[in-house]
Design an enzyme around this catalytic site. Structure first.
Site, mmCIF file in Angstrom:
data_model
loop_
_atom_site.group_PDB
_atom_site.id
_atom_site.type_symbol
_atom_site.label_atom_id
_atom_site.label_comp_id
_atom_site.label_asym_id
_atom_site.label_seq_id
_atom_site.Cartn_x
_atom_site.Cartn_y
_atom_site.Cartn_z
ATOM 1 N N HIS A 170 -1.519 19.317 -27.562
ATOM 2 C CA HIS A 170 -1.865 18.108 -26.804
ATOM 3 C C HIS A 170 -3.389 17.933 -26.864
ATOM 4 O O HIS A 170 -4.076 18.586 -27.653
ATOM 5 C CB HIS A 170 -1.321 18.189 -25.380
ATOM 6 C CG HIS A 170 -1.846 19.328 -24.588
ATOM 7 N ND1 HIS A 170 -2.966 19.225 -23.815
ATOM 8 C CD2 HIS A 170 -1.408 20.607 -24.459
ATOM 9 C CE1 HIS A 170 -3.199 20.385 -23.234
ATOM 10 N NE2 HIS A 170 -2.275 21.241 -23.613
ATOM 11 N N HIS A 181 -2.756 -3.653 2.780
ATOM 12 C CA HIS A 181 -2.353 -5.067 2.853
ATOM 13 C C HIS A 181 -1.487 -5.496 1.688
ATOM 14 O O HIS A 181 -0.609 -6.338 1.840
ATOM 15 C CB HIS A 181 -3.583 -5.957 3.046
ATOM 16 C CG HIS A 181 -4.065 -5.845 4.443
ATOM 17 N ND1 HIS A 181 -5.109 -5.019 4.792
ATOM 18 C CD2 HIS A 181 -3.572 -6.346 5.602
ATOM 19 C CE1 HIS A 181 -5.251 -5.057 6.107
ATOM 20 N NE2 HIS A 181 -4.343 -5.844 6.617
ATOM 21 N N CYS A 228 2.934 -5.926 16.428
ATOM 22 C CA CYS A 228 3.036 -6.601 15.133
ATOM 23 C C CYS A 228 2.605 -5.732 13.950
ATOM 24 O O CYS A 228 2.532 -6.214 12.835
ATOM 25 C CB CYS A 228 2.232 -7.894 15.140
ATOM 26 S SG CYS A 228 0.488 -7.604 15.377
ATOM 27 N N HIS A 248 33.524 15.984 3.398
ATOM 28 C CA HIS A 248 33.149 15.903 4.814
ATOM 29 C C HIS A 248 31.779 16.525 5.034
ATOM 30 O O HIS A 248 31.299 17.297 4.199
ATOM 31 C CB HIS A 248 34.193 16.621 5.676
ATOM 32 C CG HIS A 248 34.473 18.012 5.229
ATOM 33 N ND1 HIS A 248 35.389 18.301 4.248
ATOM 34 C CD2 HIS A 248 33.953 19.198 5.609
ATOM 35 C CE1 HIS A 248 35.430 19.601 4.046
ATOM 36 N NE2 HIS A 248 34.550 20.180 4.854
HETATM 37 C C1 PEP Z 1 -2.579 -3.969 12.297
HETATM 38 O O1 PEP Z 1 -3.689 -3.461 12.148
HETATM 39 O O2 PEP Z 1 -1.573 -3.342 12.722
HETATM 40 C C2 PEP Z 1 -2.371 -5.391 11.985
HETATM 41 C C3 PEP Z 1 -1.275 -6.014 12.314
HETATM 42 O O3 PEP Z 1 -3.359 -6.024 11.293
HETATM 43 P P1 PEP Z 1 -3.616 -5.773 9.727
HETATM 44 O O4 PEP Z 1 -2.473 -4.954 9.204
HETATM 45 O O5 PEP Z 1 -3.717 -7.111 9.083
HETATM 46 O O6 PEP Z 1 -4.905 -5.024 9.700
#
Ligand code: PEP
Ligand code: MG
Length: 847
Positions: free
Chosen positions: A21, A309, A622, A758
C-alpha cells in the site's frame, strides 16, 4: 539473483501484512529514485507490473501479502540498487506494518440485521445520525465538477498546455514543501502531506498527463481529469482497502492542480439530476439548502454532530445521514449506486435480490407506519389522563409551513430565520423578509408562528455579517449579542415581523439570551419599530407575544426579572446542554457524554419550566430532545405546554403521548432527578411501563396468515416489524438483536413444521405473541428437520413476570404442539379472530 542479459532479477513473496500500500510503496519509490537504473516490480499473481519510481504504479500493481513478485533491475548502478532493494524487501518490508492498524472486519458498533449480514454482500458499518434509509448514486460534494465548456475548451498547443502543467506541478510541490516545514503538524497531517508529495512527484502521473496533451491533443484540464481518472480506476479495483484509500489523496491533488490553473472557472456548485447520496467531509447548512431535495436521498459525512444545523435541516427533510463509515473512507467511486441505512447504521455498495427484498419491505413498513400515525395528525397530543399540549414544528423556511400543518403541527414553535440569510452576499430587504414571514402565517392558517430573530454566529456564518476569527465561536459573538452592533438588521427584521403579524398570530423569540439587558435592548428596538408603524398607520398585532430562548443556563436565574418583559420561554436543549455541561455540540467526543436524560440536565429543564410557570410564562421545548419518544415522558412529567419538533416527528410524538399518564411521568421524573448516574436513569426508563395497558398479549394485529419470507432471518425481522407497527416496541433494532441472542444459543425449531422464536427483553412494552403462517416452508433447524411453516413468536417483557410467565406459556405451547389436533387447527383456521380466541383458550392466557 539472476542476471539475464544485464537484467538482474530477484523473486520474492510479499511479506507485508497489508501488501504494497502507500507506505511501503513510498519507501520503495524513495529507494528506487536514488538510482538511475530502470527498476520494475512484477506482480506474478495478477500479471501487473510497476515502475518502482512511481508510487501510483506500485500501488496499482495491487500486491497483497504472500503474492509472488519479481524485481527486475537494468542499468549502470543495478548492483547497488539490487543490494539496497533486496535488503529493504527482506528486512524492512516484513515489519513495515507492525505499528499500523491491520485491516479488520470486526467493527462492533452498529447492529446489522442478519437479513443483510447474510445477504452475501459487503456491509460497511457506520454511525447513524438521522433515521431512515436512502438509495442513490454517489456524488462527491467536496469534489470539483468542471464545466463541460472548460473541458472542451480550445487546445492551445502542446507547449502552452504543457507549460500550464509544469507550472501547476511546481507550485503545488512548493506549497506542500512549505506546509511540511510547519512545526505544528499532527502525525496524521504529516502522513497526508507525505502522500500528497509522493503523488505530485510521481513520474508516471505526470507522464500520463503529458501523454494525453501530446498524443491525444487534450487541453490541460481534460488531460488532468483523464489521467487522474485512469489512476483512480486502477486503485479502485485494488483488493486492499488501504490502497483504495489513496483515491481521496489523488482527488485532492487533482483539485489543487485544477484550482491553480483555472481558479474560479472551476465549478463547485453541485446539480443533482438523479437519486443521489452525497459524500462530503462536512457540510454547511447553506450547502445543504442548495441541494435539490427531489434527488437527495442521503448524506455520508465525515464530521457531524447530532445537533449540528445540517443534521437538524436534514432531519426535517427526512434525509438519512451516516458518519464514521468503516473501511471505505471517502473514496467511493462517483456515480456508484449505494444504499445508506441510518436506522441500523451501515453502507452497502452492492445490491442483490435479498437486499432489494429487505428494502422493499422497509418501504412498505414505513408507509404502513405513516398510515398508522395518520389518525393522530388531526388530534391534539393527549395523555391517557386527558392532559393536552401542543406539538408544533421547527422550520427554516416559510414554504415548510404547509407540510408542517399537513403533518399535524399545531403551529410553528421555532422558525430559524437565519437559515434564509445563508449563502447571500447582502441582507434581504425588509419587503422580502415581510413576504416570507407573511407567507408563513398565511400558510399556518390561524395557528401561531414563533419567529426567532436572527441567530447568527456559532456554526451559522452569514457572509454579509463578518465576524472576526474567534478562538471559541460558540462562546463568542453570536445570537442576541450581535444586535447592538447590527442594530439596522434587527430593526429591519422586527419591522418585517410586526407587519406580517397583521396577517395571523405571530410570536417573537430572541436567541441566546444570557441577561436581562439583552432582552431590554430588543424590547427598546421593538417599541421603536411599533411607534414607527403606528405613525405610518401600518397594521400589526399590538399584543404580539415576546419570548426568549433558554439556551444558556444563566436564564434560569433571571426568569423572575424577565417576567415583566416576556410572555414565554422556548427551551433550546441543543445549546442549553452545550453551555450547561461546557461540551461543544459539534464535538462528539464530549457532547455524547451528556445525553438528554442526564439527571442534572433534566433537573435544569424542569426547574426552568417550574420557574417560568411560577411567573405565568408558558414553555415550549424545541431542541432535538423534543423529537424523541424515549424522552417524551420526562418532558410530560416536567409539565411542558408545548413541544416543537422536526416535521416528520409530529404525528409520532402525538401518538406516543396517548400512551402516557402525566402523573406517572411526573413521579418518574422526580425519581430520576435524584439519580446520581445516567445508568440509573436508563434503568428507570427501561423499567417504566410507558405503553397503553389496554393491549393484550395476543391480538389480531399480531397474526399474519400470509407471510412471504424466504428464511429465518426474514421471519425474525417480520416479527419485530409487526411488534413495532403495533406500537409494542419503539426499538425494533434492539428487539431483533434480543431475538437473535436467544436464537443463537439454540435454534427454536420445535419440529412438526413449527418454530417458536422468543426472547425476554426490555424493548417490548407488553408481553406479546405473534402467529405467522408462512406462504412457503423454510429451513429452521429442528429435531425432526422438517421445514417450518408456522411460527409462534413470544416476546416477554423483562420485569413483567418475565421468569414464570415466559416459562409457563412456553411449556403450555410445547405441550400443545405435540398434539396433532392443535397443529392442524393452527394450520387450518382461516381467520385471525378465531386464531386469537383458540390460542387464548389453549394457552390459558389472561393478559
Ligand atoms: C437549540 O439550541 O436547542 C435550538 C433550538 O436552537 P438551534 O439548534 O438553532 O441552535
Ligand atoms: Mg440554539
Amino acid at each position: 539473483m539472476a542476471d539475464i542479459n544485464n537484467i538482474i532479477e530477484y523473486q520474492f513473496t510479499c511479506p507485508a501484512i497489508n501488501g504494497l500500500h502507500a507506505r511501503p510503496a513510498n519507501r520503495l519509490e524513495q529507494i528506487a529514485s536514488g538510482y538511475s537504473s530502470q527498476i520494475i516490480i512484477e506482480n506474478l499473481q495478477n500479471g501487473k507490473s510497476a515502475n518502482a519510481r512511481s508510487i501510483l504504479s506500485l500501488i496499482a500493481a495491487d500486491v497483497k501479502v504472500d503474492d509472488k513478485c519479481l524485481l527486475k533491475i537494468t542499468g549502470d548502478d543495478s548492483d547497488l540498487a539490487y543490494k539496497e532493494l533486496t535488503q529493504f524487501i527482506e528486512k524492512e518490508l516484513p515489519i513495515i506494518d507492525d505499528d499500523a492498524i491491520v485491516e479488520s472486519e470486526n467493527y462492533n458498533g452498529a447492529y446489522i440485521s442478519p437479513v443483510i449480514r447474510n445477504a452475501g454482500v459487503k456491509v460497511y458499518p457506520a454511525k447513524p445520525v438521522t433515521s431512515g434509509f436512502g438509495i442513490g448514486h454517489i456524488v462527491h460534494i467536496d469534489d470539483i465538477k468542471l464545466p463541460e465548456t472548460l473541458i472542451n475548451s480550445e487546445y492551445l498547443n502542446s507547449q502552452d498546455e504543457l507549460a500550464l502543467i509544469e507550472n501547476a506541478f511546481d507550485h503545488i510541490a512548493d506549497s506542500l514543501k512549505a506546509k511540511a516545514a510547519t512545526l505544528s503538524l499532527s502525525t496524521v497531517e504529516r502522513q497526508i502531506l507525505q502522500a500528497h508529495k509522493s503523488i505530485i512527484n510521481d513520474s508516471e502521473l505526470k507522464d500520463k498527463i503529458k501523454f494525453f496533451i501530446i498524443e491525444n491533443k487534450y487541453n490541460a484540464a481534460k488531460a488532468i481529469i483523464t489521467a487522474f481518472k485512469y489512476f483512480s480506476e486502477i486503485l479502485c479495483k485494488a483488493q486492499s482497502q488501504l490502497i483504495r484509500d489513496r483515491i481521496s489523496d489523488l482527488q485532492d491533488i487533482r483539485n489543487q492542480l485544477l484550482n491553480f490553473i483555472y481558479g474560479n472557472q472551476v465549478m463547485t456548485k453541485i446539480c443533482l439530476d438523479k437519486p443521489s447520496i452525497c459524500v462530503a467531509d462536512s457540510m454547511s447548512p447553506s450547502d445543504f439548502i442548495s441541494l435539490d431535495k427531489t434527488f437527495l436521498k442521503g448524506l455520508i459525512l465525515k464530521e457531524v454532530g447530532p445537533t449540528s444545523h445540517i443534521v437538524i435541516l436534514a432531519r426535517s427533510c427526512n434525509i438519512p445521514i451516516i458518519t464514521d463509515v468503516q473501511y471505505v473512507d471517502f473514496n467511493l467511486p462517483e456515480g456508484q449506486q449505494v444504499i445508506i441505512d441510518s436506522n441500523y447504521g451501515f453502507l452497502l455498495t452492492e445490491i442483490n435480490e435479498q437486499v432489494n427484498r429487505f428494502y422493499d419491505r422497509e418501504k412498505k413498513k414505513s408507509s404502513f407506519y405513516s398510515s398508522n400515525m395518520a389518525e393522530f395528525i388531526s388530534k391534539p397530543a393527549t395523555t391517557q389522563d386527558k392532559k393536552t399540549f401542543k406539538v408544533m414544528a421547527n422550520i427554516a423556511m416559510a414554504s415548510e409551513v404547509e407540510t408542517a400543518i399537513e403533518n399535524g403541527a399545531d403551529g410553528i414553535g421555532l422558525f430559524r430565520t437565519e437559515i434564509m440569510l445563508m449563502g447571500r452576499d447582502c441582507c434581504p430587504a425588509e419587503q422580502e423578509l415581510f413576504e416570507e414571514y407573511k407567507k408563513s402565517t398565511v400558510l399556518a392558517n390561524g395557528k401561531s408562528v414563533t419567529i426567532r430573530t436572527f441567530d447568527i454566529g456559532g456554526d451559522k456564518n452569514i457572509d454579509f455579517i463578518p465576524i472576526a476569527d474567534e478562538k471559541n465561536p460558540t462562546l463568542g459573538y453570536r445570537g442576541v449579542r450581535v444586535y447592538q452592533k447590527h442594530k439596522e438588521l434587527l430593526h429591519t427584521q422586527l419591522s418585517a415581523i410586526l407587519r406580517a403579524s397583521a396577517f395571523g398570530p405571530i410570536q417573537i423569540v430572541i436567541p441566546m439570551v444570557t441577561s436581562y439587558d439583552e432582552v431590554l435592548y430588543v424590547c427598546t428596538i421593538l417599541n421603536k419599530v411599533k411607534q414607527e408603524l403606528d405613525s405610518n398607520s401600518i397594521n400589526y398585532d399590538k399584543d404580539i407575544k415576546l419570548g426568549i430562548m433558554a439556551e444558556v443556563p444563566s436564564v434560569l436565574f433571571i426568569i423572575d426579572q424577565l417576567a415583566d418583559l416576556i410572555d414565554f420561554i422556548n427551551i433550546g436543549t441543543n445549546d442549553l446542554k452545550q453551555y450547561y455541561f461546557a461540551a461543544d455540540r459539534e464535538n462528539q467526543q464530549v457532547y455524547s457524554k451528556y445525553p438528554d436524560h442526564h439527571p442534572a440536565f433534566l433537573n435544569l429543564v424542569s426547574r426552568i419550566i417550574s420557574e417560568a410557570h411560577n411567573k405565568n410564562l408558558y414553555v415550549c421545548v424545541c431542541g432535538e430532545m423534543a423529537n424523541s419518544d424515549q424522552y417524551l415522558p420526562l418532558l410530560i412529567g416536567a409539565g411542558i405546554d408545548s413541544l416543537s419538533v422536526s416535521i416528520p416527528f409530529i404525528s409520532r410524538i402525538k401518538a406516543a403521548t396517548s400512551l402516557h399518564n402525566s402523573h406517572i411521568c411526573y413521579d418518574m421524573l422526580k425519581n430520576i432527578i435524584k439519580c446520581s448516574s445516567i445508568d440509573q436513569v436508563s434503568e428507570i426508563l427501561a423499567g417504566y411501563s410507558l405503553y397503553n395497558t389496554e393491549k393484550s398479549i395476543i391480538e389480531t394485529e399480531l397474526i399474519d396468515l400470509d407471510v412471504d419470507c424466504n428464511n429465518k432471518e426474514e421471519v425474525i425481522k417480520h416479527i419485530v416489524d409487526t411488534l413495532f407497527l403495533d406500537q409494542r416496541t419503539n426499538n425494533y433494532i434492539k428487539l431483533e438483536e434480543d431475538f437473535w441472542k436467544r436464537e443463537e444459543i439454540y435454534s427454536t425449531g420445535l419440529g412438526h413444521g413449527f418454530a417458536i422464536p422468543h426472547c425476554k427483553t426490555s424493548h417490548i412494552s407488553k408481553n406479546s405473541i405473534c402467529v405467522f403462517r408462512l406462504k412457503k416452508p423454510i429451513e429452521w433447524q429442528s429435531i425432526d428437520s422438517e421445514p417450518v411453516n408456522i411460527v409462534i413468536a413470544m416476546t416477554i417483557r423483562e420485569n413483567q413476570g418475565a421468569g414464570n410467565a415466559h416459562m409457563n406459556i412456553f411449556s403450555r405451547l410445547a405441550r400443545n404442539i405435540v398434539h396433532k389436533s392443535f397443529r392442524n387447527q393452527l394450520k387450518s383456521i382461516e381467520d385471525k379472530t378465531t386464531i386469537v380466541k383458540y390460542l387464548r383458550e389453549q394457552l390459558e392466557l389472561s393478559g
